[in-house]
Design an enzyme around this catalytic site. Structure first.
Site, mmCIF file in Angstrom:
data_model
loop_
_atom_site.group_PDB
_atom_site.id
_atom_site.type_symbol
_atom_site.label_atom_id
_atom_site.label_comp_id
_atom_site.label_asym_id
_atom_site.label_seq_id
_atom_site.Cartn_x
_atom_site.Cartn_y
_atom_site.Cartn_z
ATOM 1 N N SER A 130 0.824 -1.192 0.000
ATOM 2 C CA SER A 130 0.000 0.000 0.000
ATOM 3 C C SER A 130 0.874 1.263 0.000
ATOM 4 O O SER A 130 1.701 1.435 -0.885
ATOM 5 C CB SER A 130 -0.966 -0.047 1.193
ATOM 6 O OG SER A 130 -1.996 0.899 1.073
ATOM 7 N N ASP A 277 -7.980 -5.037 -6.599
ATOM 8 C CA ASP A 277 -7.790 -3.861 -5.742
ATOM 9 C C ASP A 277 -8.544 -2.665 -6.309
ATOM 10 O O ASP A 277 -8.345 -2.288 -7.465
ATOM 11 C CB ASP A 277 -6.300 -3.550 -5.641
ATOM 12 C CG ASP A 277 -5.947 -2.639 -4.489
ATOM 13 O OD1 ASP A 277 -6.790 -1.811 -4.096
ATOM 14 O OD2 ASP A 277 -4.823 -2.755 -3.970
ATOM 15 N N HIS A 306 -7.833 -4.997 -1.873
ATOM 16 C CA HIS A 306 -6.589 -4.421 -1.346
ATOM 17 C C HIS A 306 -5.993 -5.302 -0.257
ATOM 18 O O HIS A 306 -4.777 -5.366 -0.097
ATOM 19 C CB HIS A 306 -6.880 -3.018 -0.794
ATOM 20 C CG HIS A 306 -5.660 -2.228 -0.477
ATOM 21 N ND1 HIS A 306 -4.676 -1.957 -1.408
ATOM 22 C CD2 HIS A 306 -5.248 -1.625 0.682
ATOM 23 C CE1 HIS A 306 -3.723 -1.231 -0.839
ATOM 24 N NE2 HIS A 306 -4.043 -1.026 0.414
#
Length: 333
Positions: A130, A277, A306
C-alpha cells in the site's frame, strides 16, 4: 513505558514543505542481525495506519523475510503515532499544526537511519504494501546503487486522481464527526467498502473466513476496532501524505518527470498488485512497469481486494506473495 522498538533521533529536519520539524524521530524495529559485510538488509516500511507490528505477518524463519538470514528493518512512517506525529510533537507543530510530510521526506530519513545509524551498505530487498509500496518505489528511484531488488505490492509510485478522491472521502468522514470517536467510526466504515471487494461481501467471507457473526459485527469488530485507538490528527496527517506527498518524481531529483523517475529504478522489481484492488488497480501498475527497465508484473489472484496484501489475514494470498518473494531473493540482482 517499555516499548518493542527503538528511536532514531534525526534532529531538526527541513521537510520538503520548507518547514523545519524539530527533534524529528523515527521509530523502528529490526529483526535478525546485520552481517559483517553489512549487505544482508531488507527494508520493510509501514503503511497508512500501520505500525511495525502490523508488518510481522510477512516475517518469520520459514518465510522469504527470514530473520535468521536477513537483517530486516521496519521504519514507522512519520505521522503514525510512533515516529514524529501530530500526537507526539510539542507546540508549535502539534496536532493540526503538524507540517505536511511526504514519502520523499520519509525515505530520506530512512536512508539516514540505515546508512548513518545502522551501518547498512546494501539493501537486498525493499518491500512494502500500500503506501509502503510507494516508499519502495521511491527507494529504487533515489538510491539505485544501493537497492538490489524491490517488491512493491498493492501500491503505486504516485497517487492517482481516483485514489486522491477516495482519500478525500476518508478525510471528510473523519472531520465530519460530532466527536473524534464518531469521525473515526465513520471513516472506518468508508474504508470497509473500499478495502474488500463485492465478491468478498457477496460470499460473506467476513463470516466464513474471518469469523464475524454478521456484517455489523465485522464493521464494528474489525473496522471500527482498528481505528478507535488512533489520534484523528495522526490519521489526517497520513491521509495528506497519501494525497499530496506520494509521487516519486515530486522532488528536486526528478523535477516531476514521472517517467524519468521510473526509468531510474534499476533494481530487479517484482510488482504485485491485487487483481481486484479498488484503490490501486492492475492497470495503474502496468503503466508503471512499462517504464521500469527490470520489472515484472505479477498480479495476486484474489477476491480480497486491497487486503490480498494486508496483515496476512488470507493465508493463500500470503503464501502467493511469500513464494514470489523467495524467488525474487534467490534471483541475481
Amino acid at each position: 513505558m517499555q516499548t518493542d522498538y527503538q528511536i532514531f533521533e534525526a534532529g531538526d529536519v527541513v521537510l520538503q514543505s520548507g518547514i523545519t520539524l524539530p527533534d524529528c524521530r523515527i521509530a523502528y524495529k529490526t529483526y535478525g542481525r546485520l552481517n559483517s559485510a553489512k549487505d544482508n538488509a531488507i527494508l520493510y516500511p509501514t503503511w497508512f495506519s500501520g505500525r511495525h507490528t502490523d508488518n510481522e505477518w510477512l516475517i518469520g524463519p520459514q518465510m522469504a523475510l527470514n530473520p535468521e538470514q536477513y537483517f530486516i528493518i521496519v521504519p514507522n512512517m512519520l505521522g503514525n503515532g510512533l515516529s514524529s506525529s501530530p500526537s507526539n510533537t510539542p507546540p508549535p507543530f502539534n496536532g493540526a499544526y503538524f507540517p505536511q510530510v511526504t514519502l520523499y521526506d520519509n525515505v530520506r530519513l530512512q536512508h539516514r537511519l540505515l546508512t548513518g545509524h545502522l551501518g547498512v551498505r546494501h539493501i537486498q530487498l525493499a518491500v512494502g504494501w500500500s503506501m509502503a509500496a510507494a516508499q519502495v518505489y521511491q527507494w529504487g528511484a533515489l538510491y539505485p546503487d544501493m537497492v538490489a531488488r524491490i517488491a512493491p505490492f498493492c501500491g503505486t509510485p504516485r497517487t492517482s486522481p481516483h485514489t486522491f478522491v477516495f482519500l478525500e472521502g476518508l478525510a471528510a468522514a473523519l472531520k465530519g464527526g460530532i466527536t473524534p470517536e464518531q469521525g473515526l467510526r465513520a471513516m472506518a466504515r468508508v474504508l470497509a467498502g473500499w478495502a474488500f471487494t463485492q465478491n468478498f461481501y457477496r460470499e460473506e467471507l467476513f463470516r466464513t473466513a474471518l469469523g464475524f457473526a454478521s456484517l455489523e459485527d465485522f464493521l464494528r469488530g474489525f473496522w471500527e476496532a482498528s481505528f478507535l485507538s488512533w489520534d484523528p490528527q495522526d490519521i489526517l496527517s497520513m491521509i495528506k501524505t497519501g494525497q499530496y506527498g506520494a509521487d516519486i518524481s515530486a522532488n528536486e531529483v526528478f523535477q516531476h518527470d514521472h517517467v524519468r523517475a521510473l526509468n531510474a529504478i534499476r533494481a530487479r522489481a517484482l510488482v504485485m498488485p491485487s487483481s481486484t484492488d479498488m484503490y490501486f488497480p492492475v492497470e495503474d501498475h502496468r503503466l508503471a512497469v512499462e517504464h521500469m527497465p527490470n520489472a515484472t508484473l505479477v498480479p495476486v489472484p484474489s477476491i480480497w481486494g486491497h487486503f490480498a496484501g494486508g496483515r496476512g489475514i488470507h493465508p493463500p494470498d500470503t503464501a502467493f506473495i511469500d513464494d514470489h518473494l523467495k524467488v525474487l531473493l534467490a534471483s541475481q540482482s
